[in-house]
Design an enzyme around this catalytic site. Structure first.
Site, PDB file in Angstrom:
ATOM      1  N   ARG A  43       0.863  -1.193   0.000  1.00  0.00           N
ATOM      2  CA  ARG A  43       0.000   0.000   0.000  1.00  0.00           C
ATOM      3  C   ARG A  43       0.891   1.233   0.000  1.00  0.00           C
ATOM      4  O   ARG A  43       1.717   1.405   0.896  1.00  0.00           O
ATOM      5  CB  ARG A  43      -0.867   0.030   1.254  1.00  0.00           C
ATOM      6  CG  ARG A  43      -1.657   1.325   1.459  1.00  0.00           C
ATOM      7  CD  ARG A  43      -2.364   1.265   2.813  1.00  0.00           C
ATOM      8  NE  ARG A  43      -3.189   2.429   3.086  1.00  0.00           N
ATOM      9  CZ  ARG A  43      -2.747   3.534   3.702  1.00  0.00           C
ATOM     10  NH1 ARG A  43      -1.481   3.629   4.069  1.00  0.00           N
ATOM     11  NH2 ARG A  43      -3.567   4.535   3.937  1.00  0.00           N
ATOM     12  N   SER A 121     -12.612  -2.924   2.626  1.00  0.00           N
ATOM     13  CA  SER A 121     -12.712  -2.188   3.890  1.00  0.00           C
ATOM     14  C   SER A 121     -14.180  -1.985   4.204  1.00  0.00           C
ATOM     15  O   SER A 121     -14.911  -1.397   3.397  1.00  0.00           O
ATOM     16  CB  SER A 121     -12.052  -0.819   3.775  1.00  0.00           C
ATOM     17  OG  SER A 121     -10.742  -0.955   3.337  1.00  0.00           O
ATOM     18  N   LYS A 153      -3.013   6.888   9.140  1.00  0.00           N
ATOM     19  CA  LYS A 153      -4.182   7.187   8.309  1.00  0.00           C
ATOM     20  C   LYS A 153      -5.111   8.046   9.166  1.00  0.00           C
ATOM     21  O   LYS A 153      -6.087   7.544   9.751  1.00  0.00           O
ATOM     22  CB  LYS A 153      -4.844   5.877   7.861  1.00  0.00           C
ATOM     23  CG  LYS A 153      -5.995   6.059   6.869  1.00  0.00           C
ATOM     24  CD  LYS A 153      -6.429   4.708   6.314  1.00  0.00           C
ATOM     25  CE  LYS A 153      -7.783   4.780   5.636  1.00  0.00           C
ATOM     26  NZ  LYS A 153      -7.810   5.589   4.420  1.00  0.00           N
TER      27      LYS A 153
HETATM   28  C1  LIG Z   1      -6.859  -4.884   5.642  1.00  0.00           C
HETATM   29  C2  LIG Z   1      -7.196  -3.470   5.349  1.00  0.00           C
HETATM   30  N1  LIG Z   1      -8.283  -2.914   5.922  1.00  0.00           N
HETATM   31  C3  LIG Z   1      -8.596  -1.639   5.678  1.00  0.00           C
HETATM   32  C4  LIG Z   1      -7.825  -0.870   4.819  1.00  0.00           C
HETATM   33  C5  LIG Z   1      -8.189   0.548   4.497  1.00  0.00           C
HETATM   34  O1  LIG Z   1      -8.524   0.619   3.119  1.00  0.00           O
HETATM   35  P1  LIG Z   1      -9.150   1.974   2.491  1.00  0.00           P
HETATM   36  O2  LIG Z   1     -10.354   2.303   3.253  1.00  0.00           O
HETATM   37  O3  LIG Z   1      -9.285   1.789   1.033  1.00  0.00           O
HETATM   38  O4  LIG Z   1      -8.042   3.026   2.761  1.00  0.00           O
HETATM   39  P2  LIG Z   1      -6.577   3.057   2.168  1.00  0.00           P
HETATM   40  O5  LIG Z   1      -5.801   1.947   2.790  1.00  0.00           O
HETATM   41  O6  LIG Z   1      -6.648   2.891   0.690  1.00  0.00           O
HETATM   42  O7  LIG Z   1      -6.046   4.392   2.583  1.00  0.00           O
HETATM   43  C6  LIG Z   1      -6.714  -1.489   4.223  1.00  0.00           C
HETATM   44  N2  LIG Z   1      -5.922  -0.825   3.365  1.00  0.00           N
HETATM   45  N3  LIG Z   1      -6.429  -2.777   4.495  1.00  0.00           N
HETATM   46  C1  LIG Z   2      -4.599   1.336   6.286  1.00  0.00           C
HETATM   47  C2  LIG Z   2      -5.384   1.649   7.472  1.00  0.00           C
HETATM   48  N1  LIG Z   2      -6.734   1.515   7.446  1.00  0.00           N
HETATM   49  C3  LIG Z   2      -7.299   1.823   8.574  1.00  0.00           C
HETATM   50  S1  LIG Z   2      -6.166   2.351   9.726  1.00  0.00           S
HETATM   51  C4  LIG Z   2      -4.886   2.087   8.645  1.00  0.00           C
HETATM   52  C5  LIG Z   2      -3.482   2.350   8.997  1.00  0.00           C
HETATM   53  C6  LIG Z   2      -2.947   1.475  10.081  1.00  0.00           C
HETATM   54  O1  LIG Z   2      -1.628   1.826  10.340  1.00  0.00           O
HETATM   55  P1  LIG Z   2      -1.003   1.741  11.792  1.00  0.00           P
HETATM   56  O2  LIG Z   2      -0.912   0.292  12.133  1.00  0.00           O
HETATM   57  O3  LIG Z   2       0.350   2.373  11.634  1.00  0.00           O
HETATM   58  O4  LIG Z   2      -1.901   2.518  12.701  1.00  0.00           O
END
Ligand SMILES: Cc1ncc(COP(=O)(O)OP(=O)(O)O)c(N)n1
Ligand SMILES: Cc1ncsc1CCOP(=O)(O)O
Ligand SMILES: [Mg+2]
Length: 231
Positions: A43, A121, A153
């Protein structure tokens, strides 16, 4: 979901070049693999398609070099095009993770084919109703969060109207794990100390970025998370 599809969401690493404190993405992935990670998502909100393909190639190579192709699954966040291109280039990528504002689920499934892993998600608002009502025919798992507010995030869990951050409560996750017809993986600010509480909810696993990617020793940090999850 085809009967043959099997994957372990219990220890799920999300990683991109912006998360590794300038260390090579591949070296952090190699360490996480040694530590026992079961699932990897590439990602990045800064890398272009070419670089995302390169990170995916590196991750697939790290998994293969460790002889773990059958155990550790690899997906890409957001980018159906990257998954399709990577596959075309002979890279073993297992699927895609999409969010609520990404491409439609049925469209992704159509291009990925039935054997790919497709994660989604879960919507933040009215999470339980969403999970209960969503047609999961084309989906393999839900990602849910945040468990805590997170700088990785900052918009995760933010209420569009009030701007408040809503985190997922333990009682809600217990219900979610019970209600969801497909496995749920939970993340967002998750650290070692959260493992007992999170495991007790019955969800399939945890996802983390910084708990591993910013650790001074990512292998040790991964092993500690995995051991605590399995306890
Ligand atoms: C395993 C997992 N869960 C949630 C997310 C978040 O995805 P999304 O809402 O599309 O946000 P971004 O990651 O694209 O910023 C995830 N990446 N993975
Ligand atoms: C990708 C994503 N989706 C919800 S929270 C998150 C980020 C999680 O990162 P961290 O484990 O550093 O809080
Ligand atoms: Mg997304």
């Amino acid at each position: 979901m085809p009967a043959t599809k099997s994957f372990d969401l219990s220890a799920y690493l999300i990683i991109g070049p912006e998360n590794t404190l300038n260390r090579p993405v591949k070296s952090v992935i190699q360490a996480a693999i040694k530590g026992g990670i079961t699932f990897i998502q590439i990602r990045s909100k800064v890398a272009d398609a070419k670089d995302l393909i390169a990170y995916t190639r590196d991750a697939a190579a790290a998994i293969a070099e460790a002889g773990q192709q059958d155990r550790i699954k690899l997906v890409v966040d957001d980018r159906l095009d990257v998954v399709l291109a990577a596959r075309d280039l002979g890279i073993k990528v297992d699927g895609l993770h999409i969010g609520q504002s990404d491409l439609p689920i049925d469209f992704c499934r159509q291009y990925l084919g039935p054997d790919a892993i497709l994660g989604v998600s879960a919507r933040n608002a009215e999470l339980l109703a969403y999970v209960k009502e969503t047609d999961v025919t084309d989906i393999d798992y839900f990602g849910a969060g945040p468990f805590h507010p997170t700088q990785t995030k900052p918009e995760a869990g933010r209420d569009e109207k009030t701007g408040e951050i809503h985190t997922r409560q333990v009682a809600e996750l217990i219900e979610l794990a019970h209600l969801s017809p497909i496995p749920v993986v939970v993340g967002g600010g998750v650290k070692l100390a959260d493992m007992p509480q999170l495991k007790a909810t019955g969800v399939a696993g945890f996802f983390v970025i910084t708990a591993i990617t910013e650790a001074s020793d990512p292998e040790r940090a991964t092993r500690a998370l995995v051991t605590a999850w399995q306890a």
